[in-house]
Design a protein around this motif. Structure first.
Motif, PDB file in Angstrom:
ATOM      1  N   LEU A 238       0.857  -1.185   0.000  1.00 36.33           N
ATOM      2  CA  LEU A 238       0.000   0.000   0.000  1.00 36.33           C
ATOM      3  C   LEU A 238       0.895   1.238   0.000  1.00 36.33           C
ATOM      4  O   LEU A 238       1.876   1.283   0.732  1.00 36.33           O
ATOM      5  CB  LEU A 238      -0.859   0.048   1.277  1.00 36.33           C
ATOM      6  N   GLY A 239       0.557   2.218  -0.809  1.00 34.19           N
ATOM      7  CA  GLY A 239       1.327   3.465  -0.807  1.00 34.19           C
ATOM      8  C   GLY A 239       0.442   4.608  -0.317  1.00 34.19           C
ATOM      9  O   GLY A 239      -0.602   4.898  -0.902  1.00 34.19           O
ATOM     10  N   PHE A 240       0.864   5.234   0.792  1.00 40.17           N
ATOM     11  CA  PHE A 240       0.059   6.328   1.365  1.00 40.17           C
ATOM     12  C   PHE A 240       0.694   7.665   1.037  1.00 40.17           C
ATOM     13  O   PHE A 240       1.898   7.844   1.187  1.00 40.17           O
ATOM     14  CB  PHE A 240      -0.031   6.208   2.880  1.00 40.17           C
ATOM     15  N   PHE A 241      -0.150   8.586   0.628  1.00 40.41           N
ATOM     16  CA  PHE A 241       0.321   9.927   0.344  1.00 40.41           C
ATOM     17  C   PHE A 241      -0.027  10.819   1.531  1.00 40.41           C
ATOM     18  O   PHE A 241      -1.167  10.862   1.972  1.00 40.41           O
ATOM     19  CB  PHE A 241      -0.350  10.443  -0.931  1.00 40.41           C
ATOM     20  N   ASP A 242       0.986  11.489   2.054  1.00 40.73           N
ATOM     21  CA  ASP A 242       0.785  12.390   3.190  1.00 40.73           C
ATOM     22  C   ASP A 242       1.352  13.740   2.789  1.00 40.73           C
ATOM     23  O   ASP A 242       2.565  13.913   2.747  1.00 40.73           O
ATOM     24  CB  ASP A 242       1.528  11.818   4.413  1.00 40.73           C
ATOM     25  N   PRO A 243       0.483  14.697   2.455  1.00 39.54           N
ATOM     26  CA  PRO A 243       1.009  15.947   1.882  1.00 39.54           C
ATOM     27  C   PRO A 243       1.851  16.746   2.875  1.00 39.54           C
ATOM     28  O   PRO A 243       1.580  16.741   4.076  1.00 39.54           O
ATOM     29  CB  PRO A 243      -0.249  16.714   1.488  1.00 39.54           C
ATOM     30  N   LEU A 244       2.856  17.393   2.323  1.00 36.85           N
ATOM     31  CA  LEU A 244       3.685  18.309   3.098  1.00 36.85           C
ATOM     32  C   LEU A 244       2.796  19.472   3.552  1.00 36.85           C
ATOM     33  O   LEU A 244       1.919  19.907   2.819  1.00 36.85           O
ATOM     34  CB  LEU A 244       4.774  18.839   2.173  1.00 36.85           C
ATOM     35  N   ARG A 245       3.046  19.976   4.782  1.00 39.28           N
ATOM     36  CA  ARG A 245       2.332  21.195   5.174  1.00 39.28           C
ATOM     37  C   ARG A 245       2.772  22.321   4.248  1.00 39.28           C
ATOM     38  O   ARG A 245       3.978  22.504   4.048  1.00 39.28           O
ATOM     39  CB  ARG A 245       2.684  21.574   6.611  1.00 39.28           C
ATOM     40  N   PRO A 246       1.811  23.089   3.710  1.00 39.54           N
ATOM     41  CA  PRO A 246       2.191  24.092   2.711  1.00 39.54           C
ATOM     42  C   PRO A 246       3.162  25.139   3.242  1.00 39.54           C
ATOM     43  O   PRO A 246       3.925  25.725   2.485  1.00 39.54           O
ATOM     44  CB  PRO A 246       0.855  24.728   2.305  1.00 39.54           C
ATOM     45  N   THR A 247       3.149  25.395   4.554  1.00 36.15           N
ATOM     46  CA  THR A 247       3.989  26.457   5.101  1.00 36.15           C
ATOM     47  C   THR A 247       5.428  25.998   5.353  1.00 36.15           C
ATOM     48  O   THR A 247       6.290  26.813   5.679  1.00 36.15           O
ATOM     49  CB  THR A 247       3.428  26.940   6.444  1.00 36.15           C
ATOM     50  N   VAL A 248       5.674  24.693   5.200  1.00 31.88           N
ATOM     51  CA  VAL A 248       6.968  24.164   5.626  1.00 31.88           C
ATOM     52  C   VAL A 248       8.174  24.674   4.823  1.00 31.88           C
ATOM     53  O   VAL A 248       9.151  25.123   5.421  1.00 31.88           O
ATOM     54  CB  VAL A 248       6.927  22.617   5.685  1.00 31.88           C
ATOM     55  N   PRO A 249       8.125  24.636   3.465  1.00 31.53           N
ATOM     56  CA  PRO A 249       9.330  25.075   2.735  1.00 31.53           C
ATOM     57  C   PRO A 249       9.764  26.490   3.122  1.00 31.53           C
ATOM     58  O   PRO A 249      10.946  26.751   3.327  1.00 31.53           O
ATOM     59  CB  PRO A 249       8.888  25.019   1.271  1.00 31.53           C
ATOM     60  N   GLU A 250       8.789  27.379   3.272  1.00 32.56           N
ATOM     61  CA  GLU A 250       9.089  28.757   3.659  1.00 32.56           C
ATOM     62  C   GLU A 250       9.750  28.794   5.054  1.00 32.56           C
ATOM     63  O   GLU A 250      10.742  29.482   5.267  1.00 32.56           O
ATOM     64  CB  GLU A 250       7.774  29.545   3.665  1.00 32.56           C
ATOM     65  N   ALA A 251       9.179  28.011   5.969  1.00 33.62           N
ATOM     66  CA  ALA A 251       9.708  27.989   7.340  1.00 33.62           C
ATOM     67  C   ALA A 251      11.117  27.407   7.386  1.00 33.62           C
ATOM     68  O   ALA A 251      11.974  27.882   8.135  1.00 33.62           O
ATOM     69  CB  ALA A 251       8.772  27.196   8.255  1.00 33.62           C
ATOM     70  N   VAL A 252      11.380  26.382   6.572  1.00 29.53           N
ATOM     71  CA  VAL A 252      12.717  25.794   6.531  1.00 29.53           C
ATOM     72  C   VAL A 252      13.714  26.826   6.006  1.00 29.53           C
ATOM     73  O   VAL A 252      14.820  26.979   6.537  1.00 29.53           O
ATOM     74  CB  VAL A 252      12.733  24.520   5.652  1.00 29.53           C
ATOM     75  N   LYS A 253      13.288  27.555   4.994  1.00 31.52           N
ATOM     76  CA  LYS A 253      14.161  28.590   4.438  1.00 31.52           C
ATOM     77  C   LYS A 253      14.495  29.626   5.522  1.00 31.52           C
ATOM     78  O   LYS A 253      15.635  30.049   5.669  1.00 31.52           O
ATOM     79  CB  LYS A 253      13.448  29.264   3.255  1.00 31.52           C
ATOM     80  N   GLU A 254      13.475  30.004   6.255  1.00 30.93           N
ATOM     81  CA  GLU A 254      13.658  30.974   7.335  1.00 30.93           C
ATOM     82  C   GLU A 254      14.690  30.451   8.345  1.00 30.93           C
ATOM     83  O   GLU A 254      15.555  31.186   8.811  1.00 30.93           O
ATOM     84  CB  GLU A 254      12.309  31.219   8.014  1.00 30.93           C
ATOM     85  N   CYS A 255      14.596  29.162   8.648  1.00 32.25           N
ATOM     86  CA  CYS A 255      15.553  28.557   9.581  1.00 32.25           C
ATOM     87  C   CYS A 255      16.976  28.680   9.049  1.00 32.25           C
ATOM     88  O   CYS A 255      17.891  29.044   9.783  1.00 32.25           O
ATOM     89  CB  CYS A 255      15.246  27.079   9.783  1.00 32.25           C
ATOM     90  N   TYR A 256      17.147  28.343   7.793  1.00 28.55           N
ATOM     91  CA  TYR A 256      18.495  28.393   7.227  1.00 28.55           C
ATOM     92  C   TYR A 256      19.053  29.808   7.270  1.00 28.55           C
ATOM     93  O   TYR A 256      20.220  30.021   7.595  1.00 28.55           O
ATOM     94  CB  TYR A 256      18.503  27.822   5.810  1.00 28.55           C
ATOM     95  N   GLU A 257      18.204  30.778   6.974  1.00 32.23           N
ATOM     96  CA  GLU A 257      18.667  32.171   7.031  1.00 32.23           C
ATOM     97  C   GLU A 257      19.045  32.572   8.450  1.00 32.23           C
ATOM     98  O   GLU A 257      19.910  33.406   8.663  1.00 32.23           O
ATOM     99  CB  GLU A 257      17.554  33.112   6.530  1.00 32.23           C
ATOM    100  N   ALA A 258      18.359  31.944   9.400  1.00 33.42           N
ATOM    101  CA  ALA A 258      18.598  32.293  10.803  1.00 33.42           C
ATOM    102  C   ALA A 258      19.721  31.461  11.404  1.00 33.42           C
ATOM    103  O   ALA A 258      19.925  31.468  12.615  1.00 33.42           O
ATOM    104  CB  ALA A 258      17.318  32.118  11.607  1.00 33.42           C
ATOM    105  N   GLY A 259      20.421  30.706  10.558  1.00 32.93           N
ATOM    106  CA  GLY A 259      21.545  29.924  11.050  1.00 32.93           C
ATOM    107  C   GLY A 259      21.130  28.687  11.817  1.00 32.93           C
ATOM    108  O   GLY A 259      21.889  28.173  12.631  1.00 32.93           O
ATOM    109  N   LEU A 260      19.919  28.206  11.583  1.00 36.13           N
ATOM    110  CA  LEU A 260      19.442  27.015  12.285  1.00 36.13           C
ATOM    111  C   LEU A 260      19.520  25.801  11.363  1.00 36.13           C
ATOM    112  O   LEU A 260      19.276  25.911  10.173  1.00 36.13           O
ATOM    113  CB  LEU A 260      17.976  27.179  12.696  1.00 36.13           C
ATOM    114  N   ARG A 261      19.856  24.658  11.943  1.00 35.90           N
ATOM    115  CA  ARG A 261      19.795  23.414  11.175  1.00 35.90           C
ATOM    116  C   ARG A 261      18.434  22.766  11.398  1.00 35.90           C
ATOM    117  O   ARG A 261      17.875  22.861  12.483  1.00 35.90           O
ATOM    118  CB  ARG A 261      20.861  22.440  11.653  1.00 35.90           C
ATOM    119  N   VAL A 262      17.937  22.102  10.358  1.00 41.34           N
ATOM    120  CA  VAL A 262      16.704  21.344  10.526  1.00 41.34           C
ATOM    121  C   VAL A 262      17.041  19.877  10.331  1.00 41.34           C
ATOM    122  O   VAL A 262      17.605  19.497   9.303  1.00 41.34           O
ATOM    123  CB  VAL A 262      15.629  21.771   9.514  1.00 41.34           C
TER     124      VAL A 262
END
Ligand code: ADP
Ligand code: MG
Length: 854
Positions: free
Chosen positions: A490-514
């Motif tokens: 069985l293959g389940f699709f679990d969509p990414l939260r739409p806000t995540v890519p933006e938030a990850v980018k923000e982390c990188y700019e802020a010197g944070l690792r995810v």
């Protein structure tokens, strides 16, 4: 009251109605134990009476009385009331913010009311409620188990016995028995479900429970001092001692040189009042408490105030994949069976015959009214594509469940049909685990492995399904003892939260690792990491983790950002390795097994929606919406709070210099005395709200999330900052002293000189507030940044200054002579001059381009 997701397997149970529950609650009271005494307004006021500022004001008042200066004494008395008023107001605000947080993050219970499962605060549980208990829950009240499966409860809280006891359902039990002993149907408030699940009917609540009877309260994290607060208290003590010493010097010096003891003591008290930086501890308490309250509006509940400080210093966010980065809204989107694929789309209306068996066994290996998002997805597809066929087994009954374990990521359900001599067993789980159960040869494993890899590469969570038969009778202890046949994937699709890519980018700019830590398959993890924008060149699996020594792991975690097929108890090793590299680690978790890692991380965040009570208890924060971007926002708020504390502290240091200086210099240099206790009290009335309200409300700097995290051990009161703010204060002191000394030369009287210098001081004080709002942007640039509190404080200060200068009665108490328009103009120019250099410095630093802020 939030509605729990999905219905439970409770069939006929209706529970109480909402109305019944409300009546019981009114009649029998909240399900809680008497907490520690709440602070009353009077109590807070009494504490304020012990404050040094208050004592100094009273002492000054006493001196005025002894020399017969009733007016001055009354004036000080007035100030005393205002000072107490402000203190009580501030403390009340803090208390209320903390109270609101406490009730939000207090234990919850899952009850069935009106036939529906609902999550309610544990204190609202009443007698007769039917509660649902699952692994990781605290039992909310004393209750009798109605039905359960594998229910094990840790009752050490009541019995001291640390081995969990097994519970069995009890029929028609009238009263609760004593704690302790296996196979009894009673569960007790405050004890912990360590395994299995069950439903129970509440018999006793609140103080009538066993735990209530022994009068023992659960350990809630009480108000504890943060390192910051301790740092500040040390500082205040040092200043207080220095203030006392200076005060004595002044009293002696004054009395010897001018031969007037009363005035000498008064001058000494004035200096002491000017020196004590009593605002600093207030600032810390208020900023942290109100900060926590601010964060609660963005779905992050603070359980430990001290962690807010660490939040701003976070360097690594170690987060779950499912639910945190993704929506945990699974849909079954692809099937594989016997060599062919089937994609389930919106428009699919029926299922090709070869896939029927796959779906049927998926259903059999799920709860009949599922909780798990995957199982719900299976159920949805069944309802949509399979409802009219014969593959439903309403008359079958379940005989046994084999649970998922860290050794084997698969579970099995054993079923019995009325007309068959054999048990039917359905298993589902991680593909590797299912392959293993099916005893596949290497060739078949690698053939199917390639298919799994392909499906997972699309970001799907892949689950294998298998079936077996077993002759009726005793069942083996282990799933491995069945002979399974593989059915499909069985293959389940679990969509990414739409806000995540933006938030990850923000982390990188802020010197944070995810860092993503997941129990899912590596290829699935990698695909989701890519979609989220997480740097993912390498993956470490749980298996690989076992192979690494602690030192090797320490090296590898420097660059690896994705951990897959990790079981919760391995998280602790990852967190420890990260910490040993000097990282400040924030970690999310939900399960019972996450608790040790959550406790060990610098900042543990429990998932509010899925999180167990145990995970909440181990965490510093609770995330209400489970959303990754809320975590990033919390880090942002943490940084803002630290910034604002710094700004407030810089201001406090700066403003105390001219006040203390103008109390001290005249005594030492033989000038007429400028400041009396009333003046200091007046200034305090501006300084206090500025510190507690204006800087607290200051919006974040533009670069909060564009600069690297602040070091955890970097003192808030760092030398450079303190030196710069003392310099600000010295400049103001120089200018105020100049005004004070020049005025007589220009023919003004002593009282006019005092009015001039004091007005300059008050205006320069406002200048200090404005300039310290930002150490990167100038006052002019900050005009557009709204801060309502600042507006009110400024207007209030000018208003009262006007009163003190121009209401004759007040002017005489403040010993002010009349000021003319030209004089006012001088004051304004002088006060602007006193902060101009700092404004210029901001521009110079920026043009120099080396740093964003001074
Ligand atoms: P995550 O870290 O993504 O939340 P989990 O730790 O919940 O992952 O699950 C790890 C693995 O265990 C899943 O990838 C799946 O293979 C298996 N698994 C989890 N829940 C179930 C279930 N209800 N039925 C079958 N397999 C499951
Ligand atoms: Mg999980």
């Amino acid at each position: 009251m939030e509605k729990a997701e999905g219905a439970l397997d409770v069939g006929h149970i209706k529970g109480l109605t909402k109305e019944e529950a409300a009546l019981r609650l009114a009649a029998e009271g909240y399900n809680e134990l008497p907490a520690g005494k709440k602070r009353t307004i009077l109590g807070i006021a009494m504490e304020a009476l012990k404050e040094p500022m208050f004592l100094l004001l009273m002492a000054s008042g006493a001196i005025y009385l002894t020399i017969g200066d009733v007016e001055d004494a009354l004036m000080l008395l007035g100030f005393v009331f205002v000072v107490i008023g402000i203190t009580v107001y501030q403390e009340e605000k803090v208390e209320r913010a903390l109270d609101a947080l406490k009730s939000l993050s207090s234990p919850r219970a899952l009850v069935i009311r009106d036939g529906e499962a609902r999550r309610i605060p544990g204190r609202e549980v009443v007698r007769g409620d039917v509660v649902v208990l699952a692994e990781g829950d605290r039992v909310p009240a004393d209750a009798v188990v109605l039905s359960c499966r594998n229910l094990l409860v840790d009752e050490s809280l009541l019995t001291g016995e640390s081995v969990p006891v097994r519970k069995l359902p009890g029929e028609k039990v009238a009263a609760i028995g004593r704690p302790g002993g296996d196979d009894l149907p009673f569960v007790y408030s405050g004890t912990l479900v360590v395994q299995g699940h069950g439903i129970a009917e509440v018999k006793e609540t609140g103080v009538r429970t066993e735990i209530g009877k022994i009068g023992k309260a659960l350990q809630a994290p009480g108000p504890e001092k943060t390192p910051l607060q301790r740092e500040a208290e040390g500082l205040v003590k040092a200043f207080a001692v220095a203030g006392m010493a200076a005060c004595i010097v002044v009293i002696v010096a004054y009395s010897l040189t001018r031969g007037n003891w009363h005035s000498g003591v008064l001058a000494g008290l004035t200096l002491a009042m000017a020196l004590i930086p009593e605002e600093i501890p207030v600032v810390l308490t208020i900023f942290l408490a109100l900060g926590a309250w601010r964060m609660s509006k963005r779905s992050v509940l603070t359980r430990r105030l001290r962690s807010i400080q660490a939040l701003g210093s976070t360097t690594v966010l170690a987060v779950d994949k499912t639910g945190t980065l993704t929506l945990s809204r699974m849909t079954l989107s692809e099937l594989y069976s016997h060599g062919s694929f089937f994609r389930i789309g919106e428009e699919s209306r029926s299922l090709p015959e070869p896939f029927h068996e796959l779906l049927e066994y998926s259903m059999l290996a799920s709860q009949s009214s599922p909780f798990d998002p995957m199982e719900k997805a299976i159920n949805d597809v069944r309802r949509k594509l399979l409802s009219s066929t014969e593959h439903l087994h309403d008359d079958w009954s379940i005989v046994q469940e084999y649970a998922l374990s860290r050794k084997l990521l698969a579970l099995s359900h054993v079923w019995q049909s009325p007309d068959d001599g054999e048990y039917v067993i359905a298993a589902k789980g991680a593909p590797e685990a299912i392959f293993d159960l099916c005893h596949m040869d290497e060739e078949e494993k690698s053939r199917l492995g390639a298919i799994v890899e392909r499906m997972a590469g699309e970001g799907l969570r892949v689950i294998g399904v298998a079936r077996a038969k077993y002759k009726k009778g005793g069942l083996p202890p282990d799933q491995h003892d069945f002979k399974y046949d593989f059915i499909g994937l069985l293959g389940f699709f679990d969509p990414l939260r739409p806000t995540v890519p933006e938030a990850v980018k923000e982390c990188y700019e802020a010197g944070l690792r995810v860092v993503m830590i997941t129990g899912d398959y590596p290829a699935t993890a990698q695909s989701i990491a890519r979609q989220a924008g997480i740097a993912c060149n390498e993956i470490i699996t749980g298996h690989g983790l076992e192979m690494l020594s602690d030192d090797e792991l320490k090296e590898r975690v420097k660059s690896v950002n994705v951990f897959a097929r990790v079981v919760p108890d391995q998280k602790l090793r990852i967190i420890k390795a990260l910490k040993e590299n000097g990282e400040v680690v924030l970690m999310t978790g939900d399960g019972v097994n996450d608790a040790p890692a959550l406790k060990n991380a610098d900042i543990g965040i429990a998932m509010g929606v899925r999180g167990t009570e145990v995970a909440r208890e181990a965490s510093s924060f609770v995330l209400l919406d489970d959303d990754f971007s809320s975590i990033v926002h919390a880090v942002r708020t943490g940084r803002r709070i630290l910034d604002n504390i710094k700004k407030a502290v810089a201001y406090i240091f700066a403003i105390h210099v001219p006040i203390a200086g103008m109390s001290l210099l005249p005594v030492l240099l033989g000038w007429p005395i400028m400041l009396f206790p009333a003046h200091i009290a007046f200034l305090e009335l501006i300084i206090d709200p500025v510190c507690s309200v204006v800087f607290e409300a200051e919006p974040e700097e533009k670069d909060v999330m564009k600069r690297p995290p602040r070091k955890l051990d970097e003192p808030i009161f760092d030398k450079r900052m303190v030196a710069l703010s003392v310099l600000q204060g010295l400049v103001v002191l120089g200018i105020v002293a100049t005004v004070y000394r020049l005025a007589p030369l220009l023919g003004e009287s002593d009282s006019q000189a005092r009015a001039l210098a004091f007005t300059t001081l008050v205006l320069a004080n406002l200048g200090l507030v404005f300039t310290n709002r930002s150490w990167s942007r100038t006052i002019v640039e900050m005009v557009g940044v709204r801060n309502e509190a600042l507006l009110w404080v400024t207007l209030g200060a000018l208003f009262f200054l006007g009163f003190a200068l121009y209401v004759p009665f007040l002017a005489s108490i403040f010993k002010f002579g009349p000021l003319h328009f030209v004089d006012l103009f001088v004051c304004v120019v002088a006060s602007i001059a006193s902060i101009l250099w700092f404004e210029a410095l901001k521009l110079i630093v920026r043009i120099g381009g080396h740093r964003a802020s001074i």
